[in-house]
Design a protein around this motif. Structure first.
Motif, PDB file in Angstrom:
ATOM      1  N   THR A 290       0.852  -1.179   0.000  1.00 57.12           N
ATOM      2  CA  THR A 290       0.000   0.000   0.000  1.00 57.12           C
ATOM      3  C   THR A 290       0.893   1.236   0.000  1.00 57.12           C
ATOM      4  O   THR A 290       2.107   1.132   0.136  1.00 57.12           O
ATOM      5  CB  THR A 290      -0.958  -0.008   1.214  1.00 57.12           C
ATOM      6  OG1 THR A 290      -1.880   1.077   1.104  1.00 57.12           O
ATOM      7  CG2 THR A 290      -0.203   0.116   2.524  1.00 57.12           C
ATOM      8  N   SER A 291       0.289   2.393  -0.153  1.00 54.18           N
ATOM      9  CA  SER A 291       1.073   3.622  -0.330  1.00 54.18           C
ATOM     10  C   SER A 291       1.387   4.346   0.965  1.00 54.18           C
ATOM     11  O   SER A 291       2.098   5.348   0.951  1.00 54.18           O
ATOM     12  CB  SER A 291       0.316   4.579  -1.259  1.00 54.18           C
ATOM     13  OG  SER A 291      -0.943   4.918  -0.690  1.00 54.18           O
TER      14      SER A 291
ATOM     15  N   ILE B 110       2.254   3.995   5.339  1.00 62.00           N
ATOM     16  CA  ILE B 110       2.617   3.134   6.455  1.00 62.00           C
ATOM     17  C   ILE B 110       1.484   3.008   7.475  1.00 62.00           C
ATOM     18  O   ILE B 110       1.286   1.960   8.092  1.00 62.00           O
ATOM     19  CB  ILE B 110       3.910   3.644   7.131  1.00 62.00           C
ATOM     20  CG1 ILE B 110       4.419   2.624   8.149  1.00 62.00           C
ATOM     21  CG2 ILE B 110       3.709   5.021   7.765  1.00 62.00           C
ATOM     22  CD1 ILE B 110       5.811   2.937   8.668  1.00 62.00           C
ATOM     23  N   PHE B 111       0.695   4.071   7.633  1.00 60.44           N
ATOM     24  CA  PHE B 111      -0.402   4.020   8.597  1.00 60.44           C
ATOM     25  C   PHE B 111      -1.558   3.170   8.071  1.00 60.44           C
ATOM     26  O   PHE B 111      -2.236   2.477   8.847  1.00 60.44           O
ATOM     27  CB  PHE B 111      -0.856   5.439   8.937  1.00 60.44           C
ATOM     28  CG  PHE B 111       0.219   6.267   9.572  1.00 60.44           C
ATOM     29  CD1 PHE B 111       0.630   6.010  10.867  1.00 60.44           C
ATOM     30  CD2 PHE B 111       0.832   7.287   8.871  1.00 60.44           C
ATOM     31  CE1 PHE B 111       1.640   6.769  11.463  1.00 60.44           C
ATOM     32  CE2 PHE B 111       1.835   8.048   9.443  1.00 60.44           C
ATOM     33  CZ  PHE B 111       2.243   7.784  10.740  1.00 60.44           C
ATOM     34  N   GLU B 112      -1.797   3.226   6.761  1.00 62.39           N
ATOM     35  CA  GLU B 112      -2.792   2.329   6.180  1.00 62.39           C
ATOM     36  C   GLU B 112      -2.362   0.875   6.342  1.00 62.39           C
ATOM     37  O   GLU B 112      -3.189  -0.008   6.604  1.00 62.39           O
ATOM     38  CB  GLU B 112      -2.990   2.645   4.698  1.00 62.39           C
ATOM     39  CG  GLU B 112      -3.760   3.918   4.423  1.00 62.39           C
ATOM     40  CD  GLU B 112      -4.013   4.133   2.941  1.00 62.39           C
ATOM     41  OE1 GLU B 112      -3.233   3.606   2.116  1.00 62.39           O
ATOM     42  OE2 GLU B 112      -4.990   4.823   2.618  1.00 62.39           O
ATOM     43  N   ALA B 113      -1.061   0.617   6.185  1.00 60.53           N
ATOM     44  CA  ALA B 113      -0.541  -0.740   6.337  1.00 60.53           C
ATOM     45  C   ALA B 113      -0.819  -1.281   7.740  1.00 60.53           C
ATOM     46  O   ALA B 113      -1.169  -2.453   7.912  1.00 60.53           O
ATOM     47  CB  ALA B 113       0.956  -0.761   6.043  1.00 60.53           C
ATOM     48  N   GLU B 114      -0.694  -0.432   8.746  1.00 63.76           N
ATOM     49  CA  GLU B 114      -0.927  -0.868  10.117  1.00 63.76           C
ATOM     50  C   GLU B 114      -2.386  -1.254  10.339  1.00 63.76           C
ATOM     51  O   GLU B 114      -2.685  -2.240  11.038  1.00 63.76           O
ATOM     52  CB  GLU B 114      -0.515   0.240  11.086  1.00 63.76           C
ATOM     53  CG  GLU B 114       0.993   0.462  11.144  1.00 63.76           C
ATOM     54  CD  GLU B 114       1.379   1.648  12.007  1.00 63.76           C
ATOM     55  OE1 GLU B 114       0.453   2.404  12.412  1.00 63.76           O
ATOM     56  OE2 GLU B 114       2.577   1.822  12.276  1.00 63.76           O
ATOM     57  N   VAL B 115      -3.304  -0.501   9.748  1.00 66.94           N
ATOM     58  CA  VAL B 115      -4.721  -0.837   9.879  1.00 66.94           C
ATOM     59  C   VAL B 115      -5.016  -2.168   9.192  1.00 66.94           C
ATOM     60  O   VAL B 115      -5.734  -3.022   9.721  1.00 66.94           O
ATOM     61  CB  VAL B 115      -5.611   0.283   9.301  1.00 66.94           C
ATOM     62  CG1 VAL B 115      -7.085  -0.128   9.347  1.00 66.94           C
ATOM     63  CG2 VAL B 115      -5.413   1.580  10.073  1.00 66.94           C
ATOM     64  N   LYS B 116      -4.441  -2.377   8.016  1.00 70.61           N
ATOM     65  CA  LYS B 116      -4.646  -3.627   7.290  1.00 70.61           C
ATOM     66  C   LYS B 116      -4.123  -4.815   8.092  1.00 70.61           C
ATOM     67  O   LYS B 116      -4.780  -5.864   8.175  1.00 70.61           O
ATOM     68  CB  LYS B 116      -3.953  -3.559   5.925  1.00 70.61           C
ATOM     69  CG  LYS B 116      -4.567  -2.549   4.951  1.00 70.61           C
ATOM     70  CD  LYS B 116      -3.721  -2.439   3.683  1.00 70.61           C
ATOM     71  CE  LYS B 116      -4.168  -1.293   2.798  1.00 70.61           C
ATOM     72  NZ  LYS B 116      -5.471  -1.540   2.175  1.00 70.61           N
ATOM     73  N   ARG B 117      -2.940  -4.666   8.688  1.00 70.26           N
ATOM     74  CA  ARG B 117      -2.383  -5.754   9.496  1.00 70.26           C
ATOM     75  C   ARG B 117      -3.287  -6.075  10.683  1.00 70.26           C
ATOM     76  O   ARG B 117      -3.475  -7.250  11.040  1.00 70.26           O
ATOM     77  CB  ARG B 117      -0.988  -5.375  10.001  1.00 70.26           C
ATOM     78  CG  ARG B 117       0.079  -5.305   8.918  1.00 70.26           C
ATOM     79  CD  ARG B 117       1.467  -5.143   9.527  1.00 70.26           C
ATOM     80  NE  ARG B 117       2.416  -4.663   8.525  1.00 70.26           N
ATOM     81  CZ  ARG B 117       2.922  -3.453   8.474  1.00 70.26           C
ATOM     82  NH1 ARG B 117       2.592  -2.561   9.399  1.00 70.26           N
ATOM     83  NH2 ARG B 117       3.768  -3.111   7.519  1.00 70.26           N
TER      84      ARG B 117
ATOM     85  N   PHE C 192      -1.277  -6.506 -10.085  1.00 70.41           N
ATOM     86  CA  PHE C 192      -0.333  -7.612  -9.995  1.00 70.41           C
ATOM     87  C   PHE C 192       0.970  -7.263 -10.690  1.00 70.41           C
ATOM     88  O   PHE C 192       0.991  -6.653 -11.754  1.00 70.41           O
ATOM     89  CB  PHE C 192      -0.941  -8.874 -10.603  1.00 70.41           C
ATOM     90  CG  PHE C 192      -1.991  -9.511  -9.730  1.00 70.41           C
ATOM     91  CD1 PHE C 192      -1.669 -10.541  -8.876  1.00 70.41           C
ATOM     92  CD2 PHE C 192      -3.294  -9.049  -9.751  1.00 70.41           C
ATOM     93  CE1 PHE C 192      -2.626 -11.115  -8.055  1.00 70.41           C
ATOM     94  CE2 PHE C 192      -4.260  -9.619  -8.948  1.00 70.41           C
ATOM     95  CZ  PHE C 192      -3.923 -10.659  -8.095  1.00 70.41           C
ATOM     96  N   GLY C 193       2.067  -7.668 -10.060  1.00 72.36           N
ATOM     97  CA  GLY C 193       3.379  -7.362 -10.599  1.00 72.36           C
ATOM     98  C   GLY C 193       3.848  -5.965 -10.280  1.00 72.36           C
ATOM     99  O   GLY C 193       4.866  -5.525 -10.797  1.00 72.36           O
ATOM    100  N   LYS C 194       3.123  -5.264  -9.408  1.00 73.07           N
ATOM    101  CA  LYS C 194       3.484  -3.901  -9.024  1.00 73.07           C
ATOM    102  C   LYS C 194       3.719  -3.838  -7.510  1.00 73.07           C
ATOM    103  O   LYS C 194       3.137  -4.597  -6.750  1.00 73.07           O
ATOM    104  CB  LYS C 194       2.374  -2.917  -9.413  1.00 73.07           C
ATOM    105  CG  LYS C 194       2.114  -2.841 -10.907  1.00 73.07           C
ATOM    106  CD  LYS C 194       0.995  -1.864 -11.214  1.00 73.07           C
ATOM    107  CE  LYS C 194       0.753  -1.780 -12.720  1.00 73.07           C
ATOM    108  NZ  LYS C 194      -0.365  -0.852 -13.048  1.00 73.07           N
ATOM    109  N   ASP C 195       4.567  -2.902  -7.096  1.00 64.99           N
ATOM    110  CA  ASP C 195       4.860  -2.696  -5.680  1.00 64.99           C
ATOM    111  C   ASP C 195       4.595  -1.249  -5.306  1.00 64.99           C
ATOM    112  O   ASP C 195       5.107  -0.339  -5.959  1.00 64.99           O
ATOM    113  CB  ASP C 195       6.325  -3.027  -5.369  1.00 64.99           C
ATOM    114  CG  ASP C 195       6.657  -4.485  -5.602  1.00 64.99           C
ATOM    115  OD1 ASP C 195       5.798  -5.329  -5.320  1.00 64.99           O
ATOM    116  OD2 ASP C 195       7.777  -4.767  -6.066  1.00 64.99           O
ATOM    117  N   ALA C 196       3.775  -1.049  -4.264  1.00 68.94           N
ATOM    118  CA  ALA C 196       3.624   0.281  -3.682  1.00 68.94           C
ATOM    119  C   ALA C 196       4.672   0.453  -2.582  1.00 68.94           C
ATOM    120  O   ALA C 196       5.529  -0.405  -2.388  1.00 68.94           O
ATOM    121  CB  ALA C 196       2.207   0.464  -3.154  1.00 68.94           C
ATOM    122  N   MET C 197       4.600   1.532  -1.838  1.00 69.53           N
ATOM    123  CA  MET C 197       5.700   1.919  -0.952  1.00 69.53           C
ATOM    124  C   MET C 197       5.873   0.989   0.248  1.00 69.53           C
ATOM    125  O   MET C 197       6.995   0.693   0.663  1.00 69.53           O
ATOM    126  CB  MET C 197       5.483   3.355  -0.451  1.00 69.53           C
ATOM    127  CG  MET C 197       6.655   3.897   0.347  1.00 69.53           C
ATOM    128  SD  MET C 197       6.497   5.648   0.723  1.00 69.53           S
ATOM    129  CE  MET C 197       5.071   5.668   1.803  1.00 69.53           C
TER     130      MET C 197
END
Length: 253
Positions: free
Chosen positions: A185-186, A188-195, A213-218
């Motif tokens: 995801t783009s 870090i705070f969104e990533a924490e909610v997802k986890r 698919f085949g792409k990487d966000a931050m």
């Protein structure tokens, strides 16, 4: 094709080309000019376009939030994914709906299919607004700081709110999917909610259109094998999707 789907496609065209012609849209969607004119009338009422002879143009100085761009991208694919994902939701279940354009389509299908007696916990304000008119579900909205570009609530308050629940399913959005970086995801705070949603649910399902698919966000929020399933449409990047099948169950809508 539903009228709402067709109008979303017309919006997508307008955002790219700034103008549309009735004749071209009739040919594209295989509908009458009266149907297209009604669509353009609705877009004019929304304040998005100015009508002209033979079509319409995007209004000057229109500022479209980034989320609205994403909501119009690959709209048919996202609707297919939502229609597939809705089969996982049964009466009496509690679910997380992560903020995102594909999860928003799932919220729309919850209303469209008339699901009853379910509990929905979300950090997406647009998802909450969509579901607020449905009196047959139990809706909870996390606290947190508002991320304006996608109407998501993030931060420690959102994470702690999610941890209060033990949900049956977490439906998660992702900005990128790759074997090397997992689901990304783009923010870090969104990533924490997802986890926290993954950790607080019995089953976790990523709903993502195949362009990711085949792409990487931050920021990576989990590895490929950390979720139970992925639901996508498989209309592009099918080779990448096939490579990932060895690591996670993937359902094609």
């Amino acid at each position: 094709m539903l009228a709402s789907t067709r109008r979303n496609k017309i919006k997508e065209i307008l955002m790219k080309k700034k103008s549309v012609k009735v004749s071209e849209l009739c040919e594209m969607f295989q509908v009458s000019d009266e149907t297209i004119r009604r669509d353009l009338d609705e877009l004019e009422k929304e304040g998005l376009i100015e009508r002209n002879y033979g079509g319409g143009v995007l209004k000057k100085n229109i500022v479209v939030p980034p989320l609205l761009f994403r909501m119009e991208e690959n709209i048919e694919e996202k609707e297919k994914i939502a229609n597939k994902a809705i089969d996982e939701i049964k009466e009496g279940m509690s679910i997380f709906l992560d903020a995102g354009s594909t999860t928003y389509q799932l919220a729309r299908y919850i209303n469209y299919k008339g699901l009853r007696n379910i509990t929905v916990i979300t950090n997406g304000l647009n998802i909450a607004a969509e579901l607020a008119r449905n009196t047959n579900i139990n809706l909870h909205v996390t606290g947190g700081n508002l991320k304006n570009v996608n109407y998501s609530l993030i931060g420690p308050d959102a994470v702690e709110y999610v941890k209060k629940y033990n949900a049956d399913i977490a439906f998660l959005a992702a900005a990128g999917v790759s074997l090397e970086k997992g689901f990304t995801t783009s923010d870090i705070f969104e990533a924490e909610v997802k986890r926290s949603m993954i950790g607080s649910s019995r089953i976790s399902i990523v709903v993502v259109d195949s362009s990711k698919f085949g792409k990487d966000a931050m920021v990576s929020f989990c590895n490929i094998g950390d979720v139970d399933r992925v639901i996508t449409s498989g209309e592009q990047n099918i080779d990448v999707i096939d490579d990932l099948r060895n690591h996670v169950a993937i359902d094609l809508a």
